[in-house]
Design a protein around this motif. Sequence first.
Motif: not given
Ligand code: GDP
Length: 423
Positions: A16, A42, A332
Motif C-alpha cells: 500500500k 515501505t 515479479d
Molecule cells: P504495506 O504495509 O502494504 O505498505 O507493504 P509493506 O511495505 O509492509 O510490504 C510490501 C513489501 O513489498 C515492501 O518490502 C515493498 O518494498 C515491497 N514491494 C512493494 N511492491 C513491490 C513490487 O511490485 N515488487 C517487489 N519486488 N517488491 C515490492
Amino acid sequence: MANTIIVGAQWGDEGKGKVVDFLTEQADVIVRAQGGNNAGHTVISDGRKFVLHLIPSGILWPGKSCVIGNGVVLDPVSLVEEIRGLADQGIAVSPDQLRISERAHLTLPWHRGLDRLRETGLGSRRIGTTGRGIGPTYADKAQRTGLRTSALRQPVRLAALLNERLQENNRLLEAAGEPTIDIDTTCRAVLAAAAFLEPFLTDTTVYIHRQIEQGRRLLFEGAQGTYLDIDHGTYPFVTSSNTTAGGACTGSGVSPRRIDRVIGVCKAYTTRVGEGPFVTEDDSLSDRLHHMGREFGATTGRARRCGWLDLVLLRYAHMVNGFDALAVTNLDGLDELDRIQVCTAYDLDGVRLETPPSEVEDWERCTPCYEELPGWRTSLSDLTDIKQLPPRARAYLDFIASDLGTTISHVGIGPSREQTLVC
Ligand code: GDP
Ligand code: IMO
Ligand code: MG
C-alpha cells in the motif's frame, strides 16, 4: 485524481505504501484513518528506503498535506521518533505538512504491557500481534476509558492521569510476573512528546472539509488489510480497527458521498504475518521468497508466511470494499516459477465455497481448490510499459480481473517507485 481510498485486499503488507507514494503526485491531502504504528509501509524513492508507521507515505512528496485522522491510535513517543527519523533522512515534518486529529486515541506504555500480557495468556491461541498496544488502546476507546490526543494539550492533567494509570497497570503487570514500567522515566518521555506534538493538533475533520470545498484531492492510505478487519477478517486473528474502505470514512469524518474511487492493493501471491488461518499457505513458496531476501515484516522484522494467490479472499474483499480497480504488486515475485497455483474455491468437508466462511474454526478446516497457470520464466523488473508484459504474465492478470469482474490499474514489478506499470 478523484478522492481515492487505497485499501489492502489481503492480510496487510500488500504494498500500500508504494501505491500511495505513486499516486500522491496526483493528490493534495493524504490521510491515515485507522490503525497505529502496527503498520509498516515501505517506500523506495530515488534509491532511498523509508518505512512509515503512523505518518502517511505522502509526506515524502514536497508540498503535500498529510493528516492523521480521528480513527487512528497514536503512540506519541513513537510518533516523535518517526518524525525525527524522517528529519535524519532529510524529510522535514512541520505542522504545515502534518495535521493530527485532536480526537485520535493515545497509545500509552501500559497498552503495550497489556498487549504482551494478553498474548502470553492466550498461549497457543495467541494472535501474534505486533506488540504495539493496538488492541488495548482500541479496547479503551470502545469502553470509553481512553485518552484522546487533545490530552496532549493539558500537561498537568496528562501527568496526573499517567501516574494514576501507570500505578494501576504496574500492579497488574507485577501480579502476572511481567516487568513493570518505570513511572518517572515514562512520564517524562510522554510529556516531552506531548509538548513536541501539540502544534500538530487540530480538528482534522474541519480541515479536510475545507480542503474538499477548495477542490483539493484526497488520498486515503489504508493500513493493514481486509482480512485483518475486526468485522470482516479472520476474527479473532485480526487487528482492532476497520481496515476496509468504510474505515476511511469513519476514521476521518469524511462522508462516503465524497469518495469517488476505491483501489484495492493485493500481492500477486498471498502473505500473512502473525497467527490465524491461511488456506493457500505454501512452505516451498515461503522458502523461495525468503531466500530471495523478500517477505520480512517492515515493523517487526518477522518472516511473513507466504502462499498462492487466493481468489476466494479477493472476491469477498471486492464485495466489502467495492474495488473500482486493483493494484497488483510483487508480480515479479513469481518470475522464476514454471507453474503458478491460483486458489479458486475452498473445500469445507466436501462442500465447495466461493467465499470464505465466517467462523475461524471452519476457516482452519478449509482446503484450497487450485487452478494451475503457466509461469512466464523471465524477469519483469526492467519493464517500463504494461505492453511489454510477457503474454503469460498478462494472462495471469487477466485471470484475476475476469474472476473478480474488476479492472487492474497498476502492476508492481519491483519495490521502487518507477517499477510500477500503469494499465
Ligand atoms: P504495506 O504495509 O502494504 O505498505 O507493504 P509493506 O511495505 O509492509 O510490504 C510490501 C513489501 O513489498 C515492501 O518490502 C515493498 O518494498 C515491497 N514491494 C512493494 N511492491 C513491490 C513490487 O511490485 N515488487 C517487489 N519486488 N517488491 C515490492
Ligand atoms: P500494514 O499496514 C501485516 C497483524 C499482526 C497480527 C494482527 C494483530 O503494514 O499492512 P495488532 O498488533 O494489530 O494487534 O496485530 O494483525 N498486523 C499486520 N500484518 N501488516 C500490517 O500493517 C499489520 N498490522 C497488524 O501481525 O497478526
Ligand atoms: Mg506493511
